[in-house]
Design a protein around this motif. Structure first.
Motif, short mmCIF file in Angstrom:
data_model
loop_
_atom_site.label_atom_id
_atom_site.label_comp_id
_atom_site.label_asym_id
_atom_site.label_seq_id
_atom_site.Cartn_x
_atom_site.Cartn_y
_atom_site.Cartn_z
N HIS A 1 26.12 44.07 38.18
CA HIS A 1 26.23 43.69 36.98
C HIS A 1 27.31 44.67 36.00
O HIS A 1 27.27 44.68 34.75
N LEU A 2 28.16 44.96 36.72
CA LEU A 2 29.31 45.91 36.40
C LEU A 2 30.59 45.14 36.39
O LEU A 2 30.84 44.58 37.30
N THR A 3 31.51 44.98 35.46
CA THR A 3 32.84 44.60 35.45
C THR A 3 33.80 45.65 36.18
O THR A 3 33.31 46.61 36.53
N PRO A 4 34.66 45.04 36.72
CA PRO A 4 35.57 45.91 37.45
C PRO A 4 36.09 47.20 36.26
O PRO A 4 36.40 47.04 35.29
N GLY A 5 35.83 48.35 36.72
CA GLY A 5 35.91 49.40 35.97
C GLY A 5 34.80 49.98 35.07
O GLY A 5 34.79 50.90 34.60
N GLY A 6 33.84 49.15 35.34
CA GLY A 6 32.42 49.43 34.57
C GLY A 6 31.97 50.39 35.04
O GLY A 6 31.99 50.81 36.17
N SER A 7 31.09 51.09 34.12
CA SER A 7 30.08 52.29 34.63
C SER A 7 28.65 52.07 34.42
O SER A 7 28.26 51.40 33.33
N ALA A 8 28.00 52.57 35.26
CA ALA A 8 26.31 52.64 34.74
C ALA A 8 25.81 54.10 34.84
O ALA A 8 26.43 55.08 35.64
N GLN A 9 25.19 54.61 33.89
CA GLN A 9 24.87 55.92 33.56
C GLN A 9 23.06 56.05 33.42
O GLN A 9 22.81 55.18 32.61
N GLU B 1 32.02 51.67 48.65
CA GLU B 1 33.19 51.31 47.68
C GLU B 1 33.06 51.37 46.32
O GLU B 1 33.79 51.17 45.62
N LEU B 2 31.97 52.17 46.01
CA LEU B 2 31.73 52.45 44.86
C LEU B 2 31.87 53.95 44.33
O LEU B 2 31.86 54.75 45.22
N ASP B 3 32.39 54.32 43.03
CA ASP B 3 32.47 55.81 42.85
C ASP B 3 31.07 56.29 42.30
O ASP B 3 30.15 55.41 41.70
N LEU B 4 30.55 57.44 42.75
CA LEU B 4 29.31 58.09 42.25
C LEU B 4 29.47 59.59 42.08
O LEU B 4 30.42 60.25 42.83
N PHE C 1 15.80 66.52 39.61
CA PHE C 1 16.08 65.45 38.21
C PHE C 1 17.59 65.90 37.87
O PHE C 1 18.13 66.84 38.01
N GLY C 2 18.19 64.60 37.34
CA GLY C 2 19.45 64.99 36.87
C GLY C 2 20.20 63.68 36.37
O GLY C 2 19.43 62.55 35.92
N TYR C 3 21.49 63.79 36.48
CA TYR C 3 22.37 62.50 36.00
C TYR C 3 22.89 61.71 36.99
O TYR C 3 23.40 62.32 37.91
N ILE C 4 22.97 60.58 36.79
CA ILE C 4 23.51 59.79 37.94
C ILE C 4 24.61 58.84 37.28
O ILE C 4 24.16 58.10 36.36
N LEU C 5 25.82 58.69 37.81
CA LEU C 5 26.91 57.94 37.29
C LEU C 5 27.48 57.29 38.40
O LEU C 5 27.93 57.60 39.40
N ILE C 6 27.61 55.88 38.07
CA ILE C 6 28.18 54.98 39.32
C ILE C 6 29.28 53.98 38.40
O ILE C 6 29.16 53.69 37.35
N ARG C 7 30.57 54.01 38.90
CA ARG C 7 31.50 53.20 38.66
C ARG C 7 32.04 52.07 39.64
O ARG C 7 31.97 52.57 40.81
N ARG C 8 32.19 51.02 39.19
CA ARG C 8 32.91 50.00 40.04
C ARG C 8 34.56 50.16 39.63
O ARG C 8 34.78 49.54 38.73
N PRO C 9 34.99 50.50 40.85
CA PRO C 9 36.57 50.86 40.68
C PRO C 9 37.31 49.68 40.23
O PRO C 9 36.88 48.36 40.75
N LEU D 1 35.38 58.37 44.67
CA LEU D 1 34.98 59.57 44.04
C LEU D 1 33.35 59.82 44.65
O LEU D 1 32.79 58.71 44.42
N ARG D 2 33.08 60.79 45.10
CA ARG D 2 31.68 61.05 45.69
C ARG D 2 31.34 62.63 45.20
O ARG D 2 31.94 63.24 46.10
N ARG D 3 30.80 62.96 44.24
CA ARG D 3 30.47 64.12 43.81
C ARG D 3 28.88 64.18 43.65
O ARG D 3 28.26 63.61 43.02
N LEU D 4 28.34 65.29 44.54
CA LEU D 4 27.02 65.55 44.53
C LEU D 4 26.69 67.07 44.18
O LEU D 4 27.20 68.00 45.04
N GLU D 5 26.37 67.30 42.95
CA GLU D 5 26.50 68.65 42.60
C GLU D 5 24.97 69.08 41.96
O GLU D 5 24.41 68.38 41.50
N ARG D 6 24.80 70.64 42.14
CA ARG D 6 23.54 71.27 41.48
C ARG D 6 24.05 71.93 40.47
O ARG D 6 24.72 72.90 40.77
N LEU D 7 23.92 71.80 39.11
CA LEU D 7 24.64 72.52 38.23
C LEU D 7 23.23 72.97 37.15
O LEU D 7 23.01 72.11 36.12
#
Length: 508
Positions: free
Chosen positions: A273-281, A311-314, A365-373, A380-386
């Motif tokens: 359900h994301l347009t090209p360049g669209g993001s889900a948070q 194929e998605l940014d995460l 628990f945390g934040y998830i950001l997905i983007r359709r490039p 991008l694939r960043r998995l962090e503990r902050l």
């Protein structure tokens, strides 16, 4: 389920109520001045008594509406009628926010001012929601519609401040995220599985004069089948609750699936359900399950990563991690059940048995950001503990995506040290050479990075006078190392500093 009537959104009544609330100055700061800062802070902890003592002798409009709508306490009919000269008590009843019993007005919902700060500045809305535990003096009903809680505020802080054409708020609840997103979107679709929540959300949009939101009833992405959006935000019912007899299921927090399956389902479906360049948070919980990998503390992050196609940014940021026991106790108490209640131990047993059945060792628990490039290239694939305190997270995520895109074309020829970066040097007594050099980020994710003298010198020289290669060449001479060797060492670390926001592109 609650036997309290639904709110009844009506644009005319809502406009009249908004006029009365505005005239009474029912806003955060006036209320805080009315009953005192300490008393206001006590309310955030669920304590009403300090406020009641503070305004006991005040029967003015602000005090009357504060007791009725903010605290959820019955008030004399005549006083409420005087405080609502435009709407009147009959209008408040028509909106489904109160009922009349003899000479008293009994609130059936809360209505509280909620301030916010975004890229456009400071603002405040009135947000109606169901009566809380203090007003109900007991456990919450299963169809409870939550007001603006901690998770709502967290999601609001992480949503990227970007202008979009179409946005989706999935699982809108009381509608706070839809209102926030509407400030940067031409149109917003807000969905929820709860008709009660949608009624509150529509009422809140009316109260605050926002007309660009469309409300749809349904589960997950069913109400928007076949549609795409530039931005999807969600504070889904991500709490991991055992599907066992006798365990209450709250619509506002429990997804009705086993374990973290609801977050997995959201992540698997959102990209469609994301347009090209669209993001889900979204916000979410994820399980770490047994095995050697769980001992590293990354099992949950790797689990989330496995749900997202390559194929998605995460970008996943884990803010905290709880043991099964701590997690179970947190959410049992959230429902209004305490260890003093007979139901507490059976509930705890059900939660722990559920986690044990899947070998769960921790819940993140945390934040998830997905983007359709919108372009081809490295993902991008960043998995962090902050776990450290953070600020302006939405802007930091936006800038991080922009930095990733920038690096697709290579490191810029000119870099500047970000304005919030400072350097700290730690020296042993009597030693002039630092044993540790740290770069510290003042905003965003507030990262602290240990660097060596060469990288520290490079960052210090990024002031707009020299190009990247001029700085590296000068450092190669200073440290008496071959230029190619120094560049091979610095280049990946410079890239990381750009991704982390400590270095930004500059120009002459």
């Amino acid at each position: 389920m609650s036997d309290t009537p639904f709110p009844v959104p009506d644009p005319i009544h809502s406009a009249a109520l908004a006029a009365d609330l505005d005239a009474a100055d029912l806003r955060s700061e006036p209320l805080r001045r009315l009953w005192g800062e300490e008393e206001d802070d006590a309310l955030a902890r669920g304590l009403r008594e300090p406020i009641l003592r503070s305004i006991a002798q005040d029967d003015g409009p602000l005090a009357t509406l504060g007791r009725l709508l903010v605290l959820g306490m019955p008030q004399p009919l005549a006083a409420v009628d005087a405080a609502l000269p435009t709407l009147g008590v009959d209008g408040l009843v028509a909106l489904g926010l109160a009922r009349v019993d003899a000479a008293s007005v009994i609130p059936t919902a809360l209505l509280r001012p909620q301030s916010f700060v975004d890229a456009d500045g400071f603002g405040e809305w009135w947000i109606a929601s169901d009566l809380d535990e203090a007003a109900l003096d007991g456990a919450l009903p299963a169809d409870h519609v939550l007001g603006v809680g901690g998770a709502s505020r967290t999601l609001a802080e992480i949503v990227m401040p970007i202008e979009v054409d179409r946005a989706l708020d999935l699982g809108t609840g009381c509608g706070i995220q839809a209102l926030l997103v509407a400030r940067h979107a031409r149109s917003v679709v807000a969905t929820d599985i709860s008709a009660r929540a949608l009624a509150f959300a529509e009422l809140n949009a009316q109260l605050n004069g926002v007309s660009s939101i469309e409300f749809r009833l349904g589960s997950m992405f069913e109400p928007v089948a076949g549609e795409t959006f530039d931005l999807i935000v969600s504070n889904p019912p991500f709490v991991i609750t055992p599907r066992a007899e006798g365990v209450p299921e709250y619509e506002y927090r429990d997804g009705g699936l086993v374990g973290d399956a609801l977050v997995e389902q959201f992540i698997a479906t959102a990209p469609q359900h994301l347009t090209p360049g669209g993001s889900a948070q979204l916000l979410g919980n994820w399980e770490s399950r047994g095995g050697q990998r769980a001992l590293t503390g990354r099992a949950g992050l790797d689990r989330v990563s496995s749900w997202v196609p390559d194929e998605l940014d995460l970008w996943v940021v884990q803010r905290e991690e709880l043991t099964p026991l701590a997690y179970a106790e947190l959410w049992i108490r959230d429902g209004g059940t305490t260890p003093r209640d007979a139901a507490f131990t059976p509930l705890l047993r059900a939660w722990l048995d559920d986690f044990a059945a899947r070998g769960v060792t921790a819940v993140g628990f945390g934040y998830i950001l997905i983007r359709r490039p919108a372009y081809a290239g490295a993902r991008l694939r960043r998995l962090e503990r902050l776990p450290q305190p953070v600020s302006n997270v939405g802007s930091a995520l936006r800038d991080g995506l922009a930095a990733h895109d920038l690096l697709a074309g290579g490191i810029p020829s000119m870099l500047l040290t970000a304005a919030d970066v400072t350097e700290a040097r730690h020296l042993l007594p009597g030693n002039d050479d630092p044993s540790i050099i740290e770069l510290r980020q003042g905003g965003g994710f507030s990262r602290t990075l240990t660097v060596d003298p060469a990288l520290a010198a490079f960052v210090g020289a990024c002031d707009g006078d020299l190009t990247v290669m001029q700085i590296v060449a000068a450092l190669a001479d200073l440290f008496e190392v071959p230029l190619a060797d120094l560049w091979a060492d610095l280049e990946p670390r410079i890239r990381q500093l750009i991704l982390d926001g400590l270095l930004v592109a500059g120009g002459r």
